[in-house]
Design a protein around this motif. Structure first.
Motif, PDB file in Angstrom:
ATOM      1  N   LYS A 139       0.858  -1.298   0.040  1.00  8.77           N
ATOM      2  CA  LYS A 139       0.094  -0.004  -0.166  1.00  8.77           C
ATOM      3  C   LYS A 139       0.797   1.260   0.147  1.00  8.77           C
ATOM      4  O   LYS A 139       0.564   2.182  -0.650  1.00  8.77           O
ATOM      5  CB  LYS A 139      -0.784  -0.002   1.141  1.00  8.77           C
ATOM      6  N   LYS A 140       1.717   1.375   0.806  1.00  8.95           N
ATOM      7  CA  LYS A 140       2.590   2.522   1.139  1.00  8.95           C
ATOM      8  C   LYS A 140       3.789   2.181   0.254  1.00  8.95           C
ATOM      9  O   LYS A 140       4.262   1.447  -0.398  1.00  8.95           O
ATOM     10  CB  LYS A 140       3.195   2.677   2.504  1.00  8.95           C
ATOM     11  N   HIS A 141       4.568   3.670  -0.069  1.00 10.70           N
ATOM     12  CA  HIS A 141       5.579   3.514  -1.091  1.00 10.70           C
ATOM     13  C   HIS A 141       6.896   2.626  -0.416  1.00 10.70           C
ATOM     14  O   HIS A 141       7.309   1.865  -1.259  1.00 10.70           O
ATOM     15  CB  HIS A 141       6.253   4.899  -1.109  1.00 10.70           C
ATOM     16  N   MET A 176       3.789  -0.496  -5.422  1.00 16.31           N
ATOM     17  CA  MET A 176       4.092   0.258  -4.170  1.00 16.31           C
ATOM     18  C   MET A 176       3.100   1.507  -4.363  1.00 16.31           C
ATOM     19  O   MET A 176       3.514   2.624  -5.080  1.00 16.31           O
ATOM     20  CB  MET A 176       5.293   0.647  -3.941  1.00 16.31           C
ATOM     21  N   GLY A 177       2.165   1.321  -3.630  1.00 19.27           N
ATOM     22  CA  GLY A 177       1.033   2.540  -4.089  1.00 19.27           C
ATOM     23  C   GLY A 177       0.573   2.726  -5.363  1.00 19.27           C
ATOM     24  O   GLY A 177      -0.104   1.708  -5.948  1.00 19.27           O
ATOM     25  N   ARG A 178       0.775   3.795  -5.898  1.00 20.87           N
ATOM     26  CA  ARG A 178       0.419   4.228  -7.308  1.00 20.87           C
ATOM     27  C   ARG A 178       1.533   3.702  -8.304  1.00 20.87           C
ATOM     28  O   ARG A 178       0.887   3.560  -9.658  1.00 20.87           O
ATOM     29  CB  ARG A 178       0.296   5.696  -7.499  1.00 20.87           C
ATOM     30  N   ASP A 179       2.617   3.324  -8.076  1.00 23.60           N
ATOM     31  CA  ASP A 179       3.638   2.990  -8.731  1.00 23.60           C
ATOM     32  C   ASP A 179       3.791   1.327  -9.065  1.00 23.60           C
ATOM     33  O   ASP A 179       3.920   0.674  -8.043  1.00 23.60           O
ATOM     34  CB  ASP A 179       4.985   3.384  -8.159  1.00 23.60           C
ATOM     35  N   TRP A 180       3.762   0.968 -10.370  1.00 24.00           N
ATOM     36  CA  TRP A 180       3.904  -0.514 -10.724  1.00 24.00           C
ATOM     37  C   TRP A 180       5.220  -0.574 -11.423  1.00 24.00           C
ATOM     38  O   TRP A 180       5.663   0.176 -12.125  1.00 24.00           O
ATOM     39  CB  TRP A 180       3.137  -0.751 -11.813  1.00 24.00           C
ATOM     40  N   TYR A 181       5.954  -1.640 -10.857  1.00 24.16           N
ATOM     41  CA  TYR A 181       7.275  -2.069 -11.256  1.00 24.16           C
ATOM     42  C   TYR A 181       7.398  -3.775 -12.093  1.00 24.16           C
ATOM     43  O   TYR A 181       6.631  -4.529 -11.167  1.00 24.16           O
ATOM     44  CB  TYR A 181       8.496  -1.951 -10.359  1.00 24.16           C
ATOM     45  N   SER A 189      20.196 -13.936 -13.635  1.00 26.16           N
ATOM     46  CA  SER A 189      20.071 -12.525 -13.521  1.00 26.16           C
ATOM     47  C   SER A 189      18.630 -12.119 -13.629  1.00 26.16           C
ATOM     48  O   SER A 189      17.908 -12.751 -14.127  1.00 26.16           O
ATOM     49  CB  SER A 189      20.712 -12.085 -15.125  1.00 26.16           C
ATOM     50  N   TYR A 190      18.468 -10.977 -13.406  1.00 28.17           N
ATOM     51  CA  TYR A 190      17.222 -10.285 -12.913  1.00 28.17           C
ATOM     52  C   TYR A 190      17.258  -8.634 -13.374  1.00 28.17           C
ATOM     53  O   TYR A 190      18.351  -8.115 -13.217  1.00 28.17           O
ATOM     54  CB  TYR A 190      16.460 -10.447 -11.642  1.00 28.17           C
ATOM     55  N   CYS A 191      16.004  -8.226 -13.784  1.00 27.86           N
ATOM     56  CA  CYS A 191      15.921  -6.863 -13.931  1.00 27.86           C
ATOM     57  C   CYS A 191      14.570  -6.316 -13.483  1.00 27.86           C
ATOM     58  O   CYS A 191      13.579  -6.751 -13.315  1.00 27.86           O
ATOM     59  CB  CYS A 191      16.263  -6.444 -15.336  1.00 27.86           C
ATOM     60  N   ILE A 192      14.771  -4.949 -13.170  1.00 30.90           N
ATOM     61  CA  ILE A 192      13.519  -4.278 -12.856  1.00 30.90           C
ATOM     62  C   ILE A 192      13.126  -3.214 -13.827  1.00 30.90           C
ATOM     63  O   ILE A 192      13.985  -2.375 -14.037  1.00 30.90           O
ATOM     64  CB  ILE A 192      13.680  -3.842 -11.398  1.00 30.90           C
ATOM     65  N   SER A 193      12.036  -3.015 -14.281  1.00 31.29           N
ATOM     66  CA  SER A 193      11.676  -1.750 -15.234  1.00 31.29           C
ATOM     67  C   SER A 193      11.690  -0.552 -14.341  1.00 31.29           C
ATOM     68  O   SER A 193      11.604  -0.613 -12.977  1.00 31.29           O
ATOM     69  CB  SER A 193      10.237  -2.129 -15.943  1.00 31.29           C
ATOM     70  N   ARG A 194      11.493   0.544 -15.122  1.00 32.99           N
ATOM     71  CA  ARG A 194      11.295   1.775 -14.400  1.00 32.99           C
ATOM     72  C   ARG A 194       9.761   1.862 -13.795  1.00 32.99           C
ATOM     73  O   ARG A 194       9.142   0.839 -13.986  1.00 32.99           O
ATOM     74  CB  ARG A 194      11.172   2.971 -15.571  1.00 32.99           C
ATOM     75  N   GLY A 195       9.537   2.744 -12.909  1.00 29.70           N
ATOM     76  CA  GLY A 195       8.260   2.677 -12.402  1.00 29.70           C
ATOM     77  C   GLY A 195       7.019   3.356 -13.168  1.00 29.70           C
ATOM     78  O   GLY A 195       7.619   4.244 -14.136  1.00 29.70           O
ATOM     79  N   TYR A 196       6.132   2.911 -13.159  1.00 32.87           N
ATOM     80  CA  TYR A 196       4.851   3.557 -14.108  1.00 32.87           C
ATOM     81  C   TYR A 196       3.681   3.866 -12.917  1.00 32.87           C
ATOM     82  O   TYR A 196       3.332   3.061 -12.226  1.00 32.87           O
ATOM     83  CB  TYR A 196       4.305   2.494 -15.023  1.00 32.87           C
ATOM     84  N   ASP A 197       3.335   5.073 -13.079  1.00 39.22           N
ATOM     85  CA  ASP A 197       2.416   5.735 -12.213  1.00 39.22           C
ATOM     86  C   ASP A 197       1.198   5.491 -12.607  1.00 39.22           C
ATOM     87  O   ASP A 197       0.657   6.025 -13.818  1.00 39.22           O
ATOM     88  CB  ASP A 197       3.092   7.505 -12.131  1.00 39.22           C
ATOM     89  N   HIS A 202       0.508   6.700 -17.832  1.00 39.53           N
ATOM     90  CA  HIS A 202       1.266   5.262 -17.648  1.00 39.53           C
ATOM     91  C   HIS A 202       0.260   4.172 -17.610  1.00 39.53           C
ATOM     92  O   HIS A 202       0.497   2.902 -17.660  1.00 39.53           O
ATOM     93  CB  HIS A 202       2.250   5.187 -16.527  1.00 39.53           C
ATOM     94  N   LEU A 203      -1.013   4.592 -16.878  1.00 38.34           N
ATOM     95  CA  LEU A 203      -1.880   3.229 -16.799  1.00 38.34           C
ATOM     96  C   LEU A 203      -2.137   2.695 -17.994  1.00 38.34           C
ATOM     97  O   LEU A 203      -2.247   1.395 -18.028  1.00 38.34           O
ATOM     98  CB  LEU A 203      -3.137   3.812 -16.526  1.00 38.34           C
TER      99      LEU A 203
END
Length: 222
Positions: A139-141, A176-181, A189-197, A202-203
């Protein structure tokens, strides 16, 4: 030898890197292909209207929704609109289903990794079998206890081990809240995208990523 245990909720990126040799990289073919496929998707007018409704609810409530309310009113409807239930290709979307396996760490200590991901897309209709995608929601950042990216990656590692196909991409997402990763695990190996609000344009990207994920899983189960 005594078997050690570690729940997803106790896992961090640092723990997974130090004990299992996982390494974060800038990008992987799995994430690049996922993003490219999502860009090829065109949304219908009906889907755009649905997304506008979901986003309106999110904007009005994001500051006071608890985790269950965020899931019930926003995240759940997003996944339902994509419809991950597919009897023909034999996969489904599950919530808080237990998954576990044993993984040997770098010191050859056998570790039991276990937990209940908030969301799981796997083969199977009534119960999950082989996972393709793991989802974690916060829920929270940033919560005082726990690390969403570590929890998600640990579930992805379990899915990869269950499938016994380390060369096949394992997909994940944490919110995390409004942000999707979005996350991908290939081998170690793993990678994480930028955050999408999700309260911005970005929806559309988020929804297209979910639709692209469905098409990818259909290909894997054909």
């Amino acid at each position: 030898m005594v078997q050690m245990e570690k729940s997803f909720s106790d896992c961090t990126l640092l723990y997974l890197e130090k004990n299992f040799g996982l390494e974060q990289v800038d990008t992987l073919a799995g994430l690049t292909n996922w993003l490219q496929l999502s860009e090829e998707i065109t949304l219908s007018d009906f889907e755009k209207e649905e997304l506008a409704l979901f986003q309106s609810l999110l904007k009005d409530n994001i500051l006071h929704w608890n985790e269950q309310e965020l899931s019930l009113h926003f995240i759940g409807p997003m996944f339902s609109s994509v419809r991950f239930t597919n009897r023909q290709h034999y996969f489904n979307l599950f919530a808080e289903r237990p998954i576990e396996t044993t993984v040997e760490d770098l010191n050859r200590q056998v570790i039991r990794l276990f937990g209940k991901p908030d969301g799981l897309i796997a083969t199977g209709y009534r119960e999950p079998e082989s996972p393709f995608f793991c989802f974690t929601e916060y829920k929270k950042h940033r919560e005082p206890n726990g690390e969403p990216e570590g929890q998600c990656l640990s579930a992805m590692l379990v899915g990869q081990t269950i499938n016994q196909k380390p060369g096949q991409a394992m997909y994940g997402c944490f919110v995390m809240g409004r942000d999707w990763y979005f996350m991908v695990l290939e081998g170690q190996s793993y990678c994480i995208s930028r955050g999408y609000d999700a309260t911005t344009e970005h929806l559309y990207v988020i929804f297209k990523m979910l639709k692209a994920l469905k098409e990818t899983i259909k290909t894997l189960t054909s």
